[in-house]
Write a protein that holds these residues in place. Sequence first.
Motif, PDB file in Angstrom:
ATOM      1  N   PHE A 229       1.575  -1.259   0.217  1.00  0.00           N
ATOM      2  CA  PHE A 229       0.162  -0.239   0.075  1.00  0.00           C
ATOM      3  C   PHE A 229       1.233   1.342  -0.335  1.00  0.00           C
ATOM      4  CE2 PHE A 229      -1.765   3.563   2.463  1.00  0.00           C
ATOM      5  CZ  PHE A 229      -3.023   3.867   1.440  1.00  0.00           C
ATOM      6  N   GLN A 230       2.181   1.385   0.805  1.00  0.00           N
ATOM      7  CA  GLN A 230       2.592   2.440   0.852  1.00  0.00           C
ATOM      8  C   GLN A 230       3.386   2.785  -0.494  1.00  0.00           C
ATOM      9  OE1 GLN A 230       4.486   1.748   5.096  1.00  0.00           O
ATOM     10  NE2 GLN A 230       3.412   3.320   5.747  1.00  0.00           N
ATOM     11  N   GLY A 231       3.770   1.460  -0.674  1.00  0.00           N
ATOM     12  CA  GLY A 231       4.684   1.706  -2.045  1.00  0.00           C
ATOM     13  C   GLY A 231       3.988   2.214  -3.074  1.00  0.00           C
ATOM     14  N   SER A 232       2.794   1.586  -2.952  1.00  0.00           N
ATOM     15  CA  SER A 232       1.660   2.098  -4.472  1.00  0.00           C
ATOM     16  C   SER A 232       0.573   3.562  -3.667  1.00  0.00           C
ATOM     17  CB  SER A 232       0.838   0.541  -4.896  1.00  0.00           C
ATOM     18  OG  SER A 232      -0.693   1.448  -5.092  1.00  0.00           O
ATOM     19  N   TRP A 233       0.518   3.641  -2.712  1.00  0.00           N
ATOM     20  CA  TRP A 233      -0.588   4.596  -2.949  1.00  0.00           C
ATOM     21  C   TRP A 233       0.335   6.508  -2.720  1.00  0.00           C
ATOM     22  CZ3 TRP A 233      -4.691   6.329  -2.614  1.00  0.00           C
ATOM     23  CH2 TRP A 233      -5.850   7.463  -1.927  1.00  0.00           C
ATOM     24  N   ALA A 234       1.941   6.667  -2.579  1.00  0.00           N
ATOM     25  CA  ALA A 234       2.281   8.023  -3.042  1.00  0.00           C
ATOM     26  C   ALA A 234       3.328   7.603  -3.793  1.00  0.00           C
ATOM     27  CB  ALA A 234       3.133   8.026  -1.421  1.00  0.00           C
ATOM     28  N   GLN A 235       3.631   6.722  -4.784  1.00  0.00           N
ATOM     29  CA  GLN A 235       4.278   6.969  -4.923  1.00  0.00           C
ATOM     30  C   GLN A 235       3.887   7.215  -6.480  1.00  0.00           C
ATOM     31  OE1 GLN A 235       5.031   5.647  -9.127  1.00  0.00           O
ATOM     32  NE2 GLN A 235       2.807   3.812  -8.629  1.00  0.00           N
ATOM     33  N   THR A 236       4.819   8.676  -7.427  1.00  0.00           N
ATOM     34  CA  THR A 236       4.324   9.671  -8.381  1.00  0.00           C
ATOM     35  C   THR A 236       5.121   8.976 -10.232  1.00  0.00           C
ATOM     36  OG1 THR A 236       6.244  10.948  -7.690  1.00  0.00           O
ATOM     37  CG2 THR A 236       4.252  11.453  -7.251  1.00  0.00           C
ATOM     38  N   GLU A 237       6.162   7.564  -9.578  1.00  0.00           N
ATOM     39  CA  GLU A 237       7.111   7.592 -10.874  1.00  0.00           C
ATOM     40  C   GLU A 237       6.049   6.745 -11.669  1.00  0.00           C
ATOM     41  OE1 GLU A 237       8.078   6.017  -7.654  1.00  0.00           O
ATOM     42  OE2 GLU A 237       9.256   7.718  -7.290  1.00  0.00           O
ATOM     43  N   THR A 238       5.401   6.549 -11.934  1.00  0.00           N
ATOM     44  CA  THR A 238       4.684   5.559 -13.133  1.00  0.00           C
ATOM     45  C   THR A 238       4.297   6.517 -13.420  1.00  0.00           C
ATOM     46  OG1 THR A 238       3.077   5.056 -10.985  1.00  0.00           O
ATOM     47  CG2 THR A 238       4.686   3.348 -11.841  1.00  0.00           C
ATOM     48  N   SER A 239       3.178   7.127 -12.939  1.00  0.00           N
ATOM     49  CA  SER A 239       2.610   8.018 -13.291  1.00  0.00           C
ATOM     50  C   SER A 239       3.840   9.504 -14.265  1.00  0.00           C
ATOM     51  CB  SER A 239       2.201   9.414 -11.920  1.00  0.00           C
ATOM     52  OG  SER A 239       0.896   8.582 -11.746  1.00  0.00           O
ATOM     53  N   VAL A 240       4.952   9.751 -13.526  1.00  0.00           N
ATOM     54  CA  VAL A 240       5.188  10.525 -14.453  1.00  0.00           C
ATOM     55  C   VAL A 240       6.165   9.474 -16.085  1.00  0.00           C
ATOM     56  CG1 VAL A 240       8.515  11.810 -14.484  1.00  0.00           C
ATOM     57  CG2 VAL A 240       6.861  11.796 -12.298  1.00  0.00           C
ATOM     58  N   LEU A 277      -3.252  15.897   3.302  1.00  0.00           N
ATOM     59  CA  LEU A 277      -4.052  14.849   4.249  1.00  0.00           C
ATOM     60  C   LEU A 277      -4.405  14.174   3.508  1.00  0.00           C
ATOM     61  CD1 LEU A 277      -5.129  14.746   7.323  1.00  0.00           C
ATOM     62  CD2 LEU A 277      -6.700  16.493   6.566  1.00  0.00           C
ATOM     63  N   ILE A 278      -5.109  14.635   2.413  1.00  0.00           N
ATOM     64  CA  ILE A 278      -5.413  12.989   1.880  1.00  0.00           C
ATOM     65  C   ILE A 278      -4.759  12.305   1.344  1.00  0.00           C
ATOM     66  CG2 ILE A 278      -6.952  12.416  -0.707  1.00  0.00           C
ATOM     67  CD1 ILE A 278      -8.730  15.818  -0.474  1.00  0.00           C
ATOM     68  N   MET A 279      -3.919  12.638   1.277  1.00  0.00           N
ATOM     69  CA  MET A 279      -2.720  11.550   0.802  1.00  0.00           C
ATOM     70  C   MET A 279      -3.189  10.916   2.246  1.00  0.00           C
ATOM     71  SD  MET A 279      -2.716  11.121  -2.410  1.00  0.00           S
ATOM     72  CE  MET A 279      -0.731  10.018  -2.676  1.00  0.00           C
ATOM     73  N   PHE A 280      -2.428  12.011   3.208  1.00  0.00           N
ATOM     74  CA  PHE A 280      -1.916  10.733   4.388  1.00  0.00           C
ATOM     75  C   PHE A 280      -2.696  10.224   4.962  1.00  0.00           C
ATOM     76  CE2 PHE A 280      -1.514  10.855   8.761  1.00  0.00           C
ATOM     77  CZ  PHE A 280      -0.406  10.006   9.045  1.00  0.00           C
ATOM     78  N   ALA A 281      -4.116   9.993   4.738  1.00  0.00           N
ATOM     79  CA  ALA A 281      -4.968   9.828   5.586  1.00  0.00           C
ATOM     80  C   ALA A 281      -5.407   8.627   5.434  1.00  0.00           C
ATOM     81  CB  ALA A 281      -6.479  10.332   5.661  1.00  0.00           C
ATOM     82  N   PRO A 282      -4.981   7.944   4.342  1.00  0.00           N
ATOM     83  CA  PRO A 282      -5.504   6.240   3.898  1.00  0.00           C
ATOM     84  C   PRO A 282      -4.397   4.900   4.921  1.00  0.00           C
ATOM     85  CG  PRO A 282      -5.883   7.161   1.880  1.00  0.00           C
ATOM     86  CD  PRO A 282      -5.729   8.755   3.053  1.00  0.00           C
ATOM     87  N   ASN A 283      -2.779   5.907   4.667  1.00  0.00           N
ATOM     88  CA  ASN A 283      -1.655   5.379   4.813  1.00  0.00           C
ATOM     89  C   ASN A 283      -2.155   4.926   6.628  1.00  0.00           C
ATOM     90  OD1 ASN A 283       0.431   5.303   3.593  1.00  0.00           O
ATOM     91  ND2 ASN A 283       0.536   7.310   3.419  1.00  0.00           N
ATOM     92  N   LEU A 284      -2.687   6.044   7.381  1.00  0.00           N
ATOM     93  CA  LEU A 284      -2.912   6.280   8.912  1.00  0.00           C
ATOM     94  C   LEU A 284      -4.291   4.730   8.906  1.00  0.00           C
ATOM     95  CD1 LEU A 284      -1.924   6.999  11.282  1.00  0.00           C
ATOM     96  CD2 LEU A 284      -4.412   8.604  11.206  1.00  0.00           C
ATOM     97  N   VAL A 285      -5.061   4.952   8.553  1.00  0.00           N
ATOM     98  CA  VAL A 285      -6.182   4.158   8.773  1.00  0.00           C
ATOM     99  C   VAL A 285      -5.974   2.456   8.383  1.00  0.00           C
ATOM    100  CG1 VAL A 285      -8.542   3.428   7.706  1.00  0.00           C
ATOM    101  CG2 VAL A 285      -7.661   5.811   8.012  1.00  0.00           C
ATOM    102  N   VAL A 286      -4.966   2.195   7.350  1.00  0.00           N
ATOM    103  CA  VAL A 286      -4.565   1.336   6.313  1.00  0.00           C
ATOM    104  C   VAL A 286      -3.440   0.287   7.945  1.00  0.00           C
ATOM    105  CG1 VAL A 286      -2.817   0.021   5.484  1.00  0.00           C
ATOM    106  CG2 VAL A 286      -4.670   1.502   4.298  1.00  0.00           C
ATOM    107  N   PHE A 287      -3.040   1.578   8.732  1.00  0.00           N
ATOM    108  CA  PHE A 287      -1.331   0.837   9.589  1.00  0.00           C
ATOM    109  C   PHE A 287      -2.262   0.876  10.721  1.00  0.00           C
ATOM    110  CE2 PHE A 287       1.213   1.582  12.539  1.00  0.00           C
ATOM    111  CZ  PHE A 287       2.414   0.268  12.591  1.00  0.00           C
TER     112      PHE A 287
END
Lengths: 304, 372
Positions: A229-240, A277-287
């Motif tokens: 989840f963490q590897g995918s949710w916050a990464q920008t590389e594939t979009s770039v 915050l929207i980016m961060f919140a799911p991290n917290l919930v998942v954890f």
Amino acid sequence: MEPNLVHIPKPKTGLRIRLLRIRWKKIDLFQVLAMIGLTLLALFMLLPIVFIINHAFKPISELFLYPPRFWSNQPTLFNFQQLILKSQTTVIPFSRYLFNSVLTTLVTVAGVIFVSSLAAYAFAKQRFIGRELFFSFTIIALMFAPETVAIPRYLVIANLGIMDTYLVHVLPLLAAPVGVFLMKQFMDQIPNELIEAAKIDGAKEWVVFFRIALPICMPAVATIGILAFQGSWAQTETSVLFTSTESMKTLPYYTMTLTNGLANNVVGQGVAAAAGLIMFAPNLVVFLLFQRRVLNTMAHSGIK
Amino acid sequence: MSKVLFQHIYKQYAGEQRVAVKDFHLEIEDGEFLVLVGPSGCGKSTLLRMLAGLEDISEGNIIIGDRIVNYISSKDRNIAMVFQNYALYPHMTVYENIAFSLRLSKLPKAEIHERVNRAAKILDIESQLHKLPKQMSGGQRQRVALGRAIVREPEVFLLDEPLSNLDAKLRIQMREEIGKLYRRLRTTTVYVTHDQVEAMTMGTRIVAMKDGVIQQVAKPEEIYSRPANLFVAGFIGSPQMNFIEGKVRVRDGYSLFETRKHTLRISEDKSKMLRDNGSIDKPIILGIRSENLLYRNDDLAKPEQQMNVFEAVIEIKELLGADTYLYTNNKEQRIVVRVDPKTRFEEGERIVVGVDMNHALFFDKNSEALIC
Ligand SMILES: Nc1ncnc2c1ncn2[C@@H]1O[C@H](COP(=O)(O)OP(=O)(O)O)[C@@H](O)[C@H]1O
Ligand SMILES: [Mg+2]
């Protein structure tokens, strides 16, 4: 009636006092110090989280206060409004980025768990030619930082002809050597007899995998789920790297453009805070959802 | 319920020089409780695992009922197995553990429920059905493992040292329970153990093995009283059978067993067999169990019996309640004698031991086989 000459404490309080005493007796000075130290450290680590949450709700006037404050005096949803409004004026709405991210992240997490655990099961419990060889490939793969393989990865994606599709956000992440390694460590500990018993009970190989091996490895599944989840949710590389169409890009990419392009834009700061915050919140919930499982992984990896 | 037939089975593990099982040929009757016994590493588990389909067969055929099962996978062999470490599914409750195989075979829910409950009742674990294996004691886990086996109503039960993880008391109790279970179900059972007491008390027939080779197949009484060779004689029975080395000589029409220091007179029928076998003047090992050695105190006078006595010094005295064993030395070797615990003995004391030559066994020293 004779008056009581000796004071006898009521049993209830007496018991409570004794319990307290027993509890305190077990804690020595070192533990007290360690507890204070860890509490302080935890509070310190909490600060960015507090900040990011409050920041998103700060009105513009507070966003630029110096020195910056943790607390928001007049919390407002203005930033979120702006975020939604702003994206309405652009070609691609905010919700599209969000949808892209949620979809690809969910598929990636499920995919990583599926692929890693299947591979791990084979490495741990199957006998086949080249087992050691393939597992050492996996170990070697652990040593490469993703940046070092960016170019070959690009070539693979390009030649597969999947540029600009959702697959580019998923496929490169499915090869997760850490996940395979972690799962294998877990699967190694499943006694062979358990698998043999299941086979005698009438289970085919895939039944053994899904009904016996995978449930026993739930803690590891949760762990690699979080990692994926963490590897995918916050990464920008594939979009770039792998997308050119704006509608195929993901939320973190969008957030990045907000903070990049609008660095000096006053409203942009608020929007960026809300998006952050929207980016961060799911991290917290998942954890929070999986943390107990994860702690299990670390605490006792024994199964018997 | 089915016959099981092993036809000249060989097993060699990949990359191993040694053969784990060699020419194992045996027919197991329908409804028999067969015990495979032997020291650890003799190939018992290997055999059981080949029968279960968990291990390839290098050579030979295994037939269950009327099917050759060599290439039939475990799940289609209709067998059930109980493992030494129980192998319960740790994430499933007792109920789910027992029901697992039934669910896989897609039985209707009501029938699964009924069969699980019936098995639980037989094994007295009805009140535990909601528990997880880790919440249970070793004995209870073993019951669950048995429950998982019987609920399937298989053709053959396989048990691989099922009691060796239990403490001594529980072991005896579970031994009885497995016996009871067998008498109730009468399913063909193959039971593997390294414990000769378990073998003697449970089996309707015993297969004694050594280094992957069958040494003897016999009923418990027979394997005890007429072991086929020195290995079986020494392995079955506790304390171990006494072995005395010597030669058979003929003197004045009598056959005598002579060691360097002692002479024993061989009974008529045995001496004839020894003579027919051509064992006179050849190296022979006499085997005699401790209960066939008798402590004498007063009848030394009878000349006919005086022949079969020797003097020995008590080295160690072992009190076991119902019996006392004296570990004595007769100037040549150690001899274990069973005596009445009511008689008092001192360590270091000299006693006279009589040998009941009717129960003596004679083994060829070279081939180690029983002569008579
Ligand atoms: N998987 C295996 N690979 C190689 N050798 C094995 C394997 N399993 C057992 N053996 C060998 O086969 C022989 C018989 O083993 P086993 O059947 O387990 O004996 P037992 O159950 O009588 O103690 C032993 O010498 C053992 O080392
Ligand atoms: Mg074994």
